[in-house]
Structure formats: C-alpha cells, structure tokens
Motif scaffolding. Sequence first.
Motif, PDB file in Angstrom:
ATOM      1  N   MET A 223      20.531 121.450  19.588  1.00 30.29           N
ATOM      2  CA  MET A 223      19.433 120.643  19.058  1.00 30.29           C
ATOM      3  C   MET A 223      19.933 119.259  18.683  1.00 30.29           C
ATOM      4  N   LEU A 224      19.061 118.259  18.860  1.00 34.80           N
ATOM      5  CA  LEU A 224      19.299 116.929  18.332  1.00 34.80           C
ATOM      6  C   LEU A 224      18.496 116.764  17.047  1.00 34.80           C
ATOM      7  N   LEU A 225      19.152 116.280  16.016  1.00 32.11           N
ATOM      8  CA  LEU A 225      18.485 115.968  14.756  1.00 32.11           C
ATOM      9  C   LEU A 225      18.471 114.458  14.610  1.00 32.11           C
ATOM     10  N   SER A 226      17.293 113.871  14.694  1.00 28.69           N
ATOM     11  CA  SER A 226      17.125 112.417  14.644  1.00 28.69           C
ATOM     12  C   SER A 226      16.657 112.015  13.260  1.00 28.69           C
ATOM     13  N   ASP A 227      17.542 111.341  12.515  1.00 33.29           N
ATOM     14  CA  ASP A 227      17.258 110.949  11.139  1.00 33.29           C
ATOM     15  C   ASP A 227      16.856 109.475  11.098  1.00 33.29           C
ATOM     16  N   GLU A 228      15.543 109.224  11.149  1.00 28.66           N
ATOM     17  CA  GLU A 228      15.009 107.850  11.112  1.00 28.66           C
ATOM     18  C   GLU A 228      15.695 106.976  12.170  1.00 28.66           C
ATOM     19  N   ALA A 229      15.889 107.532  13.369  1.00 25.76           N
ATOM     20  CA  ALA A 229      16.729 106.883  14.370  1.00 25.76           C
ATOM     21  C   ALA A 229      16.188 105.553  14.874  1.00 25.76           C
ATOM     22  N   THR A 230      14.898 105.295  14.707  1.00 25.00           N
ATOM     23  CA  THR A 230      14.328 104.043  15.216  1.00 25.00           C
ATOM     24  C   THR A 230      13.903 103.086  14.114  1.00 25.00           C
ATOM     25  N   SER A 231      14.154 103.432  12.859  1.00 26.42           N
ATOM     26  CA  SER A 231      13.659 102.614  11.746  1.00 26.42           C
ATOM     27  C   SER A 231      14.259 101.214  11.722  1.00 26.42           C
TER      28      SER A 231
ATOM     29  N   ILE B 247      24.386 121.143  16.326  1.00 21.94           N
ATOM     30  CA  ILE B 247      23.354 120.173  15.980  1.00 21.94           C
ATOM     31  C   ILE B 247      23.922 118.772  16.167  1.00 21.94           C
ATOM     32  N   GLY B 248      23.413 118.040  17.146  1.00 21.96           N
ATOM     33  CA  GLY B 248      23.828 116.661  17.361  1.00 21.96           C
ATOM     34  C   GLY B 248      23.015 115.734  16.471  1.00 21.96           C
ATOM     35  N   MET B 249      23.698 114.837  15.744  1.00 22.28           N
ATOM     36  CA  MET B 249      23.031 113.953  14.790  1.00 22.28           C
ATOM     37  C   MET B 249      22.881 112.545  15.356  1.00 22.28           C
ATOM     38  N   ILE B 250      21.661 111.981  15.201  1.00 25.32           N
ATOM     39  CA  ILE B 250      21.393 110.587  15.555  1.00 25.32           C
ATOM     40  C   ILE B 250      20.971 109.888  14.265  1.00 25.32           C
ATOM     41  N   PHE B 251      21.670 108.795  13.928  1.00 27.43           N
ATOM     42  CA  PHE B 251      21.474 108.168  12.630  1.00 27.43           C
ATOM     43  C   PHE B 251      20.715 106.839  12.736  1.00 27.43           C
ATOM     44  N   GLN B 252      20.111 106.457  11.621  1.00 26.26           N
ATOM     45  CA  GLN B 252      19.359 105.204  11.563  1.00 26.26           C
ATOM     46  C   GLN B 252      20.252 103.991  11.833  1.00 26.26           C
ATOM     47  N   HIS B 253      21.457 103.990  11.272  1.00 27.15           N
ATOM     48  CA  HIS B 253      22.344 102.831  11.393  1.00 27.15           C
ATOM     49  C   HIS B 253      23.519 103.096  12.334  1.00 27.15           C
ATOM     50  N   PHE B 254      23.321 104.012  13.268  1.00 27.11           N
ATOM     51  CA  PHE B 254      24.182 104.226  14.430  1.00 27.11           C
ATOM     52  C   PHE B 254      25.519 104.904  14.090  1.00 27.11           C
TER      53      PHE B 254
ATOM     54  N   ARG C  47       6.872 110.543   3.070  1.00 25.39           N
ATOM     55  CA  ARG C  47       7.290 109.312   2.418  1.00 25.39           C
ATOM     56  C   ARG C  47       8.705 109.463   1.854  1.00 25.39           C
ATOM     57  N   SER C  48       9.264 108.336   1.402  1.00 25.51           N
ATOM     58  CA  SER C  48      10.558 108.384   0.722  1.00 25.51           C
ATOM     59  C   SER C  48      10.454 109.282  -0.502  1.00 25.51           C
ATOM     60  N   GLY C  49      11.453 110.150  -0.674  1.00 27.68           N
ATOM     61  CA  GLY C  49      11.446 111.068  -1.805  1.00 27.68           C
ATOM     62  C   GLY C  49      10.688 112.352  -1.570  1.00 27.68           C
ATOM     63  N   ALA C  50      10.170 112.541  -0.357  1.00 30.98           N
ATOM     64  CA  ALA C  50       9.372 113.741  -0.075  1.00 30.98           C
ATOM     65  C   ALA C  50      10.227 114.987   0.083  1.00 30.98           C
ATOM     66  N   GLY C  51      11.529 114.820   0.376  1.00 36.44           N
ATOM     67  CA  GLY C  51      12.404 115.970   0.587  1.00 36.44           C
ATOM     68  C   GLY C  51      13.092 115.973   1.932  1.00 36.44           C
ATOM     69  N   LYS C  52      12.878 114.914   2.743  1.00 34.72           N
ATOM     70  CA  LYS C  52      13.433 114.893   4.100  1.00 34.72           C
ATOM     71  C   LYS C  52      14.962 114.903   4.097  1.00 34.72           C
ATOM     72  N   SER C  53      15.572 114.074   3.256  1.00 30.08           N
ATOM     73  CA  SER C  53      17.037 113.982   3.237  1.00 30.08           C
ATOM     74  C   SER C  53      17.675 115.293   2.797  1.00 30.08           C
ATOM     75  N   THR C  54      17.100 115.939   1.794  1.00 31.28           N
ATOM     76  CA  THR C  54      17.632 117.226   1.338  1.00 31.28           C
ATOM     77  C   THR C  54      17.489 118.275   2.431  1.00 31.28           C
ATOM     78  N   LEU C  55      16.389 118.233   3.158  1.00 28.05           N
ATOM     79  CA  LEU C  55      16.178 119.162   4.260  1.00 28.05           C
ATOM     80  C   LEU C  55      17.270 118.998   5.316  1.00 28.05           C
ATOM     81  N   ILE C  56      17.590 117.753   5.673  1.00 24.41           N
ATOM     82  CA  ILE C  56      18.638 117.492   6.653  1.00 24.41           C
ATOM     83  C   ILE C  56      19.972 118.055   6.169  1.00 24.41           C
ATOM     84  N   ARG C  57      20.303 117.802   4.904  1.00 24.38           N
ATOM     85  CA  ARG C  57      21.590 118.228   4.370  1.00 24.38           C
ATOM     86  C   ARG C  57      21.694 119.753   4.289  1.00 24.38           C
TER      87      ARG C  57
END
Length: 362
Positions: free
Chosen positions: A178-186, A101-108, A56-66
């Motif tokens: 590696m590709l890192l997909s950060d909420e790429a389809t949200s 690490i190739g990054m794919i973002f939610q808002h392109f 869920r939001s606030g679980a730690g996903k964003s910090t993990l990516i960073r």
Amino acid sequence: MNQHFATTAETTDQTAATPQDVVRLVDLKRRFGATPALDGVSLTVRKDEILGIIGRSGAGKSTLIRCLNGLERPDSGAVFIEGREISRLGERDLQPLRRRIGMIFQHFNLLSAKTVEDNVALPLKIEGRPRAERLQRAAELLDLVGLSEKAKAYPASLSGGQKQRVGIARALAARPAMLLSDEATSALDPETTRSILALLKDINRQLGLTILLITHEMEVIRSIADCVAVIDAGRIVEEGPVWSVFADPRSDITRSLLGAIRPQLPADLAARLVPSAGTETILRVDVAGEAARGPLLSDLAVAVPGSFRLVHGGIDHIQQQPVGTLFLAVPGSDAGHLAHVITFLKARQARVEVLGHVANSA
C-alpha cells in the motif's frame, strides 16, 4: 460498494479479516491527556482501491497515520497489516511490516546529498540489497514516474512536482502492499497537483496498488479516490463512494469541506434571500445517479403545471456517475404549487432544500 467501517462489536480476531484486506483498524482509540485523538475508529483498506480520509487540522489524521506505521501505539483497539496485528509488536518485528507501506510525504523528505537514483534506491539499501539490484529497480521506477533523465541529478535541481515524483518512486522501491499519501500535494500548485494525482491513479491501475490518501482537500478526493471517509474529532462521521458522499453529504463537517467545490447559489442572489415569503422561493435540488440522468426539469414542467425557472447549477460527473446541483426559483404566491414541485422532485430521489425567498424577481 465495499463496506469500509466495522462496528464496534467486531472482534479483533484475525479471522474477521479477508485476504483482500491490506489494512484493518478495529475500534482504535488514542488519547493525549484528556483529549481523544482517535475515538473508536474502525476501517478497512482493501486491495487495489484508493481510499481517501479527509478532515480538518486536528481531526485525528496524523495520529491515525502514526498508528498505521507503528510509530504510535493505540490505547486500545487493533491495527492489522495484511492480517497481522502490529500494535503490540516490538521494533524488530515492526520493521518488515513497515516496508509493506510506502510513505509519500508533503515535503518530499529527499536526501539532498544523494542523487535521485540513490534516493529512490534508499529503502533497498536499508534492506541490504546489492547495489546493482538497487540501481536497476531505481531505473525502472524513475521510468514509471517519467524522470529517467534525472537519475544522476540532485534534489536541489528539481521542481516541486519532480521531487514528489521521486518521493513516489522511492515509496514504491520495496514493492509495498500500500501507498500512504500524507498531504502529498498540499505544497504543490494546482497544475502540478493534477499531474501527481494522475500519476497516482495510473500507478493504482498499472500495479493494482492500494492507496490511502490523507488530506484536507476535497478536490484531491474527488480526483482519484474510490471511497472517502470523513474524520472529525477522532471519529469517522461519514463514509461511502466518493460520488455518493459528494451528491448527498450528511454531516455538517462534510458539507463544510465540500463548500468550496460544490455549486453554490450566486452571491448576489443569496444576499437577497429573506426567511419570509416573497414573490419567489429558491430551492436547492441535489440529484445523483439515475435521478440525474433523466430529463428531470422537462418532466417537472409536464407533471406540475405552473412556472419555475433554473437560476443556477448543472450536472457534473464523478466516478462516471452524474451528480447535479440545481437552483430553482418557484413563484411564492401559490403554496400548493410549491408543495407539488417539492413532492415531485423528492419522488425522483432528489434532495430538496428551501434556501429562502426573494421579494423581487432575480
């Protein structure tokens, strides 16, 4: 089955890694004030696999990516990219590792003033590659993602799905590990989401590319991931092959996240359930693998004389493995019969839960 999560006893010595490890995190901790964003996360992402991290939001996903791309330094623990520990490197040494690490973002995150081909070629321009080489690589990747005809177009003329395809092509430009997909389809509609996920799966197969999916959507994990890790309050609370976790979720957060896509008891019947005994007892029966392949209900009818009925459910397939949820109504007047039904089902490796009782026939 690959074991993704290391114990805290593991050393941060590089010799603990294997050549198949693209990313390895060891006992990663990061706090913001009194709040632990990451609280001892250890995981490995291996070559060629698709690993989904959901929470869920606030679980730690964003910090993990960073922490993964070096934008955030952990308080303790280690981050290995292809065997090299990066968490204490300076900015100059981080740059070549970030390109792995190739990054794919939610808002392109496309540059509106640049054409599609120039957006795709941008990582190579930053590397200082000649323009002819950049454009050739961009043409190859636009063909891969099905957008060759859009090379000279600008992002404003593209649909959301097309923009994400450009983002995927750009992420592949520097030939990352590696590709890192950060909420790429949200931000995409369901049909476009399916097409983007199919593209990522195809890229994984064609290029043998490792993909790490960060998401809050279980359907995304179900569609393409090989394994899944569930993160909650900065900790990994559950992990395993997708089909296994979907079949038998152990943590409350996993069951909650799965609630929208796992079969549920029909609402009209659920509303009639009471905790005390009635004319019928409703069982939820979860089965997977071999237990879901055989004629479970036919065998039950033969082995346990007496009646029962299927009120809802069925068998699905995840990663070519059968995964089923069945809701059975068993007459509640005979406690011995109910006990025999439950014993038989558990002997067949089914997970059985008594949901309640109904006073009248459903």
